[in-house]
Design an enzyme around this catalytic site. Structure first.
Site, PDB file in Angstrom:
ATOM      1  CB  CYS A 116     -12.279  21.683  46.004  1.00 44.83           C
ATOM      2  SG  CYS A 116     -11.345  22.739  47.098  1.00 44.83           S
ATOM      3  CG  HIS A 257     -15.719  20.709  48.012  1.00 39.89           C
ATOM      4  ND1 HIS A 257     -14.728  20.169  48.789  1.00 39.89           N
ATOM      5  CD2 HIS A 257     -15.407  22.024  47.866  1.00 39.89           C
ATOM      6  CE1 HIS A 257     -13.861  21.107  49.100  1.00 39.89           C
ATOM      7  NE2 HIS A 257     -14.242  22.239  48.559  1.00 39.89           N
ATOM      8  CG  ASN A 287     -12.512  23.496  51.553  1.00 34.62           C
ATOM      9  OD1 ASN A 287     -12.141  22.414  51.088  1.00 34.62           O
ATOM     10  ND2 ASN A 287     -12.804  24.532  50.789  1.00 34.62           N
TER      11      ASN A 287
HETATM   12  N1  ACO Z   1     -14.147  36.500  61.348  1.00 36.85           N
HETATM   13  C1  ACO Z   1     -14.841  37.630  61.492  1.00 36.85           C
HETATM   14  N2  ACO Z   1     -15.181  38.453  60.483  1.00 36.85           N
HETATM   15  C2  ACO Z   1     -14.794  38.074  59.243  1.00 36.85           C
HETATM   16  C3  ACO Z   1     -14.064  36.899  59.005  1.00 36.85           C
HETATM   17  C4  ACO Z   1     -13.740  36.101  60.117  1.00 36.85           C
HETATM   18  N3  ACO Z   1     -13.041  34.956  60.004  1.00 36.85           N
HETATM   19  N4  ACO Z   1     -13.848  36.797  57.693  1.00 36.85           N
HETATM   20  C5  ACO Z   1     -14.405  37.863  57.105  1.00 36.85           C
HETATM   21  N5  ACO Z   1     -14.979  38.644  58.049  1.00 36.85           N
HETATM   22  C6  ACO Z   1     -15.694  39.900  57.870  1.00 36.85           C
HETATM   23  C7  ACO Z   1     -15.328  40.590  56.583  1.00 36.85           C
HETATM   24  O1  ACO Z   1     -14.141  41.350  56.759  1.00 36.85           O
HETATM   25  C8  ACO Z   1     -16.533  41.466  56.367  1.00 36.85           C
HETATM   26  O2  ACO Z   1     -16.421  42.603  57.163  1.00 36.85           O
HETATM   27  P1  ACO Z   1     -16.857  44.051  56.606  1.00 36.85           P
HETATM   28  O3  ACO Z   1     -18.312  43.913  56.300  1.00 36.85           O
HETATM   29  O4  ACO Z   1     -16.524  44.951  57.737  1.00 36.85           O
HETATM   30  O5  ACO Z   1     -16.027  44.246  55.384  1.00 36.85           O
HETATM   31  C9  ACO Z   1     -17.694  40.625  56.919  1.00 36.85           C
HETATM   32  O6  ACO Z   1     -17.090  39.640  57.774  1.00 36.85           O
HETATM   33  C10 ACO Z   1     -18.501  39.940  55.862  1.00 36.85           C
HETATM   34  O7  ACO Z   1     -17.595  39.316  54.946  1.00 36.85           O
HETATM   35  P2  ACO Z   1     -18.104  38.501  53.729  1.00 36.85           P
HETATM   36  O8  ACO Z   1     -16.948  38.068  52.904  1.00 36.85           O
HETATM   37  O9  ACO Z   1     -19.196  39.243  53.061  1.00 36.85           O
HETATM   38  O10 ACO Z   1     -18.731  37.220  54.472  1.00 36.85           O
HETATM   39  P3  ACO Z   1     -19.552  36.052  53.854  1.00 36.85           P
HETATM   40  O11 ACO Z   1     -20.826  35.906  54.562  1.00 36.85           O
HETATM   41  O12 ACO Z   1     -19.566  36.100  52.352  1.00 36.85           O
HETATM   42  O13 ACO Z   1     -18.667  34.781  54.264  1.00 36.85           O
HETATM   43  C11 ACO Z   1     -17.028  33.267  53.377  1.00 36.85           C
HETATM   44  C12 ACO Z   1     -17.317  34.684  53.832  1.00 36.85           C
HETATM   45  C13 ACO Z   1     -17.265  32.332  54.561  1.00 36.85           C
HETATM   46  C14 ACO Z   1     -15.579  33.180  52.925  1.00 36.85           C
HETATM   47  C15 ACO Z   1     -17.986  32.895  52.231  1.00 36.85           C
HETATM   48  O14 ACO Z   1     -17.978  33.899  51.252  1.00 36.85           O
HETATM   49  C16 ACO Z   1     -17.627  31.590  51.587  1.00 36.85           C
HETATM   50  O15 ACO Z   1     -17.665  30.541  52.196  1.00 36.85           O
HETATM   51  N6  ACO Z   1     -17.318  31.596  50.277  1.00 36.85           N
HETATM   52  C17 ACO Z   1     -16.934  30.401  49.555  1.00 36.85           C
HETATM   53  C18 ACO Z   1     -15.535  30.030  49.895  1.00 36.85           C
HETATM   54  C19 ACO Z   1     -15.174  28.647  49.437  1.00 36.85           C
HETATM   55  O16 ACO Z   1     -15.987  27.759  49.437  1.00 36.85           O
HETATM   56  N7  ACO Z   1     -13.910  28.461  49.074  1.00 36.85           N
HETATM   57  C20 ACO Z   1     -13.363  27.210  48.770  1.00 36.85           C
HETATM   58  C21 ACO Z   1     -13.599  26.764  47.389  1.00 36.85           C
HETATM   59  S1  ACO Z   1     -12.996  25.187  47.168  1.00 36.85           S
HETATM   60  C22 ACO Z   1     -11.364  25.165  46.674  1.00 36.85           C
HETATM   61  O17 ACO Z   1     -11.071  24.828  45.553  1.00 36.85           O
HETATM   62  C23 ACO Z   1     -10.251  25.544  47.586  1.00 36.85           C
END
Ligand code: ACO
Length: 334
Positions: A116, A257, A287
């Site tokens: 990214c 980004h 994204n």
């Molecule tokens: N719908 C419902 N529940 C979900 C979903 C979903 N789509 N996804 C995860 N959950 C659940 C999890 O299973 C977890 O449940 P549990 O507590 O029973 O285990 C709960 O929601 C909380 O999960 P977390 O991972 O702690 O959620 P968080 O608030 O951290 O959000 C997210 C997750 C959105 C992925 C966040 O961590 C994030 O955006 N991280 C950065 C990701 C990113 O930017 N990636 C791209 C980088 S750029 C590149 O080079 C590709």
């Protein structure tokens, strides 16, 4: 020592597939909800390629729009750099496909992979070629179609990504340099936090389908990437501003980004920037990886959030791990 040649951005373009996948559509595929996706990420919908659409096709469309916006003849382009993690093939490069399609007959062309952060890396490389006097006009494209590498049964990842392409035209200038500074970083020790395995030559059985356990899906430690991003992005913007000899307070806009609205908000707060200074179209496209920065900038110009001239920090982060920022003075029209 000879004086470095200044560079400026003179055009921007973007392209996305027609098909829209809404959060409601994803509710039918995985155990998720529009409410969860909206509050945790800010994403409402994303675009996804159809079976016959390709990364090169989107890259070509974005390149054509940027060339038209710049008002140049494609025959004067000296270099094409395509930043992508999802090329059509290992080779020919996507950049060579763009070169043929846009009729940039005399241009050199190559792909660059920095996930990214790819467009920021490409801007920095293009600036070096212009600064050294080697080339005068450089076309930069960021394109990714992560939908081809998503596990549509994994709610942790399939909700986040969309497909798209964005492009810039950069040109040498006798006037003021408008690419004020760039700052690039990498930390390969974090490569395992975000990866698409079994897609390269390390996978020993070319031509065969990997067994289920080795599937070619995007894997991500979301929490770790979140922590990385909220630290790396402010660091990159501050370091790039220092190199440019300006203060963060001198920035008009932040064009980050587009990964997660919570990351963008946290970063803006750490930098002390106001909400109206932050460019985002994450709700519409998710994204789009290497495409997201030019796609966001183009839309901000179109809706006149950014009115030139404006000093903008473009900042990216992603797989590798990689991160980086470019401070640009945007003076081209809308
Ligand atoms: N719908 C419902 N529940 C979900 C979903 C979903 N789509 N996804 C995860 N959950 C659940 C999890 O299973 C977890 O449940 P549990 O507590 O029973 O285990 C709960 O929601 C909380 O999960 P977390 O991972 O702690 O959620 P968080 O608030 O951290 O959000 C997210 C997750 C959105 C992925 C966040 O961590 C994030 O955006 N991280 C950065 C990701 C990113 O930017 N990636 C791209 C980088 S750029 C590149 O080079 C590709």
């Amino acid at each position: 020592m000879s004086q470095l040649v200044g560079a400026r951005l003179i055009g921007v373009g973007a392209a996305v597939p027609a098909a829209v996948v809404t959060n409601a559509d994803l509710e039918k595929l995985v155990d998720t909800s529009d409410e969860w996706i909206t509050t945790r990420t800010g994403i409402k919908e994303r675009r996804v390629v159809s079976e016959d659409e390709t990364a090169s096709g989107l890259a070509i469309d974005a390149a054509r729009e940027a060339i038209a916006h710049a008002g140049i003849d494609s025959g004067i382009i000296d270099l094409i750099i395509v930043a992508t993690s999802t090329p059509d093939n290992l080779y020919p490069s996507t950049a060579c496909m763009v070169q043929a399609a846009v009729g940039a007959a005399r241009a050199a062309a190559f792909d660059l992979e920095a996930a990214c952060t790819g467009v920021i890396y490409a801007l920095a490389v293009g600036q070096q070629f212009i600064g050294s006097g080697t080339f005068k006009t450089v076309l930069i494209v960021g394109v990714d179609i992560h939908s081809r590498f998503l596990n549509w049964e994994d709610r942790n990842t399939c909700i986040l990504f969309g497909d798209g392409a964005g492009a810039f035209v950069m040109q040498a200038t006798d006037g003021d340099n408008e690419i004020l500074a760039t700052y690039l970083r990498a930390d390969g020790s974090g490569g395992h936090l975000l990866l698409i395995p079994n897609t390269g030559a390390a996978y020993p059985h070319a031509g065969t389908t990997p067994p289920k356990a080795m599937h070619r899906f995007l894997h991500m430690n979301g929490r770790a990437i979140y922590e990385f991003a909220v630290n790396a992005v402010p660091e990159a913007v501050k370091a790039a501003c220092a190199r440019a000899g300006i203060r963060v307070d001198d920035l008009d806009f932040l064009v980050p980004h587009q990964a997660n609205q919570r990351i963008i908000k946290a970063v803006a707060e750490r930098l002390g920037m106001r909400p109206e200074q932050i460019v985002s179209n994450l709700d519409q496209y998710g994204n789009t990886s290497a495409a997201s920065i030019p796609l966001a900038l183009r839309d901000a110009l179109r809706r006149r959030q950014i009115v030139p001239p404006a000093t903008c920090a473009l900042v990216g982060f992603g797989g590798g791990l990689t991160w980086g920022s470019a401070i640009v003075r945007w003076t081209a029209g809308t």
